[in-house]
Scaffold this motif. Structure first.
Motif, PDB file in Angstrom:
ATOM      1  N   PHE A  53       3.464 115.756 141.711  1.00  0.00           N
ATOM      2  CA  PHE A  53       4.089 116.819 141.702  1.00  0.00           C
ATOM      3  C   PHE A  53       2.995 118.159 141.553  1.00  0.00           C
ATOM      4  N   ASN A  54       2.917 119.631 142.609  1.00  0.00           N
ATOM      5  CA  ASN A  54       1.937 119.971 142.710  1.00  0.00           C
ATOM      6  C   ASN A  54       1.491 121.089 141.655  1.00  0.00           C
ATOM      7  N   LEU A  55       0.741 120.423 141.292  1.00  0.00           N
ATOM      8  CA  LEU A  55       0.548 121.567 139.171  1.00  0.00           C
ATOM      9  C   LEU A  55      -1.138 123.053 140.092  1.00  0.00           C
ATOM     10  N   GLU A  56      -0.586 123.047 139.092  1.00  0.00           N
ATOM     11  CA  GLU A  56      -1.697 124.627 138.731  1.00  0.00           C
ATOM     12  C   GLU A  56      -2.024 124.844 137.187  1.00  0.00           C
ATOM     13  N   GLY A  57      -2.845 124.644 136.826  1.00  0.00           N
ATOM     14  CA  GLY A  57      -3.617 124.664 135.860  1.00  0.00           C
ATOM     15  C   GLY A  57      -3.104 126.293 134.601  1.00  0.00           C
ATOM     16  N   ILE A  58      -2.539 125.869 133.968  1.00  0.00           N
ATOM     17  CA  ILE A  58      -2.099 127.226 132.874  1.00  0.00           C
ATOM     18  C   ILE A  58      -3.849 127.745 132.205  1.00  0.00           C
ATOM     19  N   PRO A  59      -3.755 129.110 132.246  1.00  0.00           N
ATOM     20  CA  PRO A  59      -5.711 129.462 131.864  1.00  0.00           C
ATOM     21  C   PRO A  59      -6.059 129.310 130.076  1.00  0.00           C
ATOM     22  N   TRP A  60      -5.014 129.222 129.473  1.00  0.00           N
ATOM     23  CA  TRP A  60      -4.895 129.253 128.213  1.00  0.00           C
ATOM     24  C   TRP A  60      -4.466 128.144 127.051  1.00  0.00           C
ATOM     25  N   ALA A  61      -4.933 126.275 128.196  1.00  0.00           N
ATOM     26  CA  ALA A  61      -4.686 125.422 127.669  1.00  0.00           C
ATOM     27  C   ALA A  61      -4.835 123.869 128.634  1.00  0.00           C
ATOM     28  N   GLU A  62      -5.447 124.023 128.700  1.00  0.00           N
ATOM     29  CA  GLU A  62      -6.561 122.523 129.248  1.00  0.00           C
ATOM     30  C   GLU A  62      -5.407 121.483 129.554  1.00  0.00           C
ATOM     31  N   GLU A  63      -4.943 121.555 128.793  1.00  0.00           N
ATOM     32  CA  GLU A  63      -4.084 120.170 129.738  1.00  0.00           C
ATOM     33  C   GLU A  63      -2.428 120.451 130.035  1.00  0.00           C
ATOM     34  N   GLY A  64      -2.074 122.270 130.228  1.00  0.00           N
ATOM     35  CA  GLY A  64      -0.712 122.466 130.669  1.00  0.00           C
ATOM     36  C   GLY A  64      -1.177 122.882 132.118  1.00  0.00           C
ATOM     37  N   PHE A  65      -0.154 123.319 132.694  1.00  0.00           N
ATOM     38  CA  PHE A  65       0.384 123.498 134.252  1.00  0.00           C
ATOM     39  C   PHE A  65       1.617 123.833 134.555  1.00  0.00           C
ATOM     40  N   TYR A  66       1.172 125.225 134.777  1.00  0.00           N
ATOM     41  CA  TYR A  66       2.180 125.568 136.108  1.00  0.00           C
ATOM     42  C   TYR A  66       3.227 124.095 137.108  1.00  0.00           C
ATOM     43  N   TYR A  67       4.393 124.181 137.266  1.00  0.00           N
ATOM     44  CA  TYR A  67       4.539 123.576 138.077  1.00  0.00           C
ATOM     45  C   TYR A  67       6.253 124.088 138.822  1.00  0.00           C
ATOM     46  N   ALA A  68       6.225 124.229 139.973  1.00  0.00           N
ATOM     47  CA  ALA A  68       7.579 124.628 140.468  1.00  0.00           C
ATOM     48  C   ALA A  68       8.426 124.550 140.337  1.00  0.00           C
ATOM     49  N   GLU A  69       9.535 124.817 140.112  1.00  0.00           N
ATOM     50  CA  GLU A  69      10.585 124.994 139.516  1.00  0.00           C
ATOM     51  C   GLU A  69      11.334 123.985 140.493  1.00  0.00           C
ATOM     52  N   ASP A  70      11.535 123.560 141.766  1.00  0.00           N
ATOM     53  CA  ASP A  70      12.123 122.353 142.561  1.00  0.00           C
ATOM     54  C   ASP A  70      12.075 121.234 142.065  1.00  0.00           C
ATOM     55  N   ASP A  71      10.651 120.515 141.410  1.00  0.00           N
ATOM     56  CA  ASP A  71       9.566 119.567 141.405  1.00  0.00           C
ATOM     57  C   ASP A  71      10.701 118.757 139.684  1.00  0.00           C
TER      58      ASP A  71
END
Length: 455
Positions: A53-71
């Motif tokens: 997946f193409n992931l982008e970090g979530i600022p308030w959670a070092e383990e958290g990442f945004y992913y695209a809806e179609d992933d």
């Protein structure tokens, strides 16, 4: 655009004033999707090397990442291995701000479906004790399944009322999370049911229930401990006003200041009755201010009270024959034999976390790490045990690639032809445990649970 309740939009327009137009426009925007890496099983760098997946970090959670809806990460073998938990991005803030430390005793009082509990467990890193409670029986079962999938060993899952737990655990926990049942206004963009069930009357009903839950939580927290209160609603009645009432009733608590991550807004004292300026230390997450849904968080510290020393707990001894069968299996197939305080539930063998008090009289869904089932003169290992193991901890391993046809066959519950040692094998995908198989002459009989199989 979502059709929002008329009473809700009128209320928000009155509360937000000039900010209302920006807020209401957020409902025309697509929502954000997030996953949180399970650092109990894999570190962040290693996960990023293997994820498709193409992931982008979530600022308030070092383990958290945004992913695209179609992933669609929910339909990937890594999900079944428990390498991540799919979680709404704003919801990850609670686990970050609670900040549990390895070795602490932590209670998640309203825990289903398990996003915040599994976040807490990853921060405990297998040290200390997590009690995850859910009052709704069917939701408690879902919670238990997610605890299992993430390979968590030091958690007990209960199906109790907060009041009943308070009778057992007075002054016992270092940290408590109350992710309170609420009117769900912050989830309108995500959950159509929340829109349909919303009413002004339900807001007030939720606020009353939240007061009761917080009172029970206060009893169970030790002096110096942290109580984090969170909701996924905008309603002041369930947020600032609830905290205001709690502080008036519990003078031994104070609101703590927290790290102001980008997009976090202060609480609104002007929406409370007392206009207490310290309510600004609470946090609001708004969908028009950050990439996530609506949340409220208040971090409270207990400054006074009495400790409750851990009493010695006497549990019923497990029949030595049961343990013999277990040890016969473990010594034959495992490099590291799980040890601890054993208990039997029906024909199922568990290890209870050392810090758990008496189980007597409690509705317990999962009393600890499920090791397996005692059959006639033999032991059959559990799926939970498989998911809690690393490949290095098993003597026989099958290694599959996440994109292989064998992995798909395994997830569908089918037998697989391959070269492996006879007997129990830990099945691994991309190096991470997925379940058990039992091999005979080059055929791996599938032991992936029927209820989890892909169709």
């Amino acid at each position: 655009m979502i059709k929002l309740p008329h009473d809700f939009t009128n209320k928000m327009k009155e509360l937000l004033g000039e900010e209302y137009d920006e807020f209401i426009k957020s409902y025309d925007s697509p929502r954000s999707y997030g996953l949180r890496i399970n650092t109990l099983k894999i570190n962040i760098d290693d996960f990023l090397k293997i994820t498709p997946f193409n992931l982008e970090g979530i600022p308030w959670a070092e383990e958290g990442f945004y992913y695209a809806e179609d992933d669609r990460p929910g339909k990937h073998p890594h999900h079944e291995c428990g390498l991540y938990y799919i979680q709404e991005p704003s919801a990850m803030a609670a686990g970050t701000l609670l900040a549990p430390q390895p070795g602490e005793r932590v209670l998640d009082l309203c825990a289903a479906p398990g996003g915040k509990s599994t976040h807490i467990a990853s921060k405990l890193q297998g040290q200390g004790f997590l009690l995850s409670n859910e009052i709704n029986q069917s939701r408690a079962r879902v919670l238990s399944q997610n605890i299992e999938r993430m390979g968590i060993k030091n958690c007990v899952v209960t199906n109790e009322s907060p009041g009943r737990l308070a009778q057992r655990f007075k002054g016992y926990f270092h940290r408590i999370l109350v992710d309170a049942p609420c009117s769900g206004e912050g989830m309108f963009r995500k959950d159509e049911t929340a829109v349909k069930e919303w009413s002004l009357e339900n807001v007030l009903h939720c606020a009353i229930r939240q007061d009761e839950i917080l009172d029970s939580a206060a009893e169970m927290l030790m002096p110096g401990g942290i109580l984090l209160y969170s909701t996924c609603t905008f309603s002041p009645e369930e947020n600032e006003k609830t905290i205001e009432k709690f502080l008036k009733k519990h003078s031994e608590f104070s609101i703590q200041e927290v790290h102001p991550y980008t997009g976090f807004e202060s609480g609104r004292p002007e929406w409370s009755d007392s206009r207490n300026p310290k309510l600004r230390r609470s946090i609001r997450l708004w969908p028009h201010k950050l990439r996530g849904e609506g949340h409220f968080i208040a971090v409270l510290r207990k400054t006074d009270g009495e400790d409750s020393p851990k009493p010695k707990v006497k549990r019923k001894q497990v029949d030595k024959q049961y343990l013999k069968d277990y040890y016969d299996f473990a010594n034959k197939y495992l490099n590291i034999v799980p040890e601890g305080e054993f208990i039997i539930f029906g024909d199922n063998l568990y290890i209870v976390p050392e810090e758990m008090l008496s189980l007597d009289g409690l509705r317990v869904v999962r009393p600890g790490l499920h090791l397996g089932t005692i059959k006639k003169n033999r032991f059959e290992p559990s799926h939970a045990l498989a998911l809690s193991l690393k490949a290095s901890e098993a003597k026989n391993n099958v290694f599959l690639d996440s994109s292989s046809k064998e992995t798909l066959l395994y997830l569908k519950g089918e037998s697989i032809k391959l070269q492996c040692s006879d007997g129990w094998n830990l099945v691994n995908v991309d190096g991470y445990s997925l379940g058990w198989g039992k091999a005979v002459s080059g055929t791996l009989k599938n032991h992936y649970p029927k209820g989890l199989r892909w169709v």
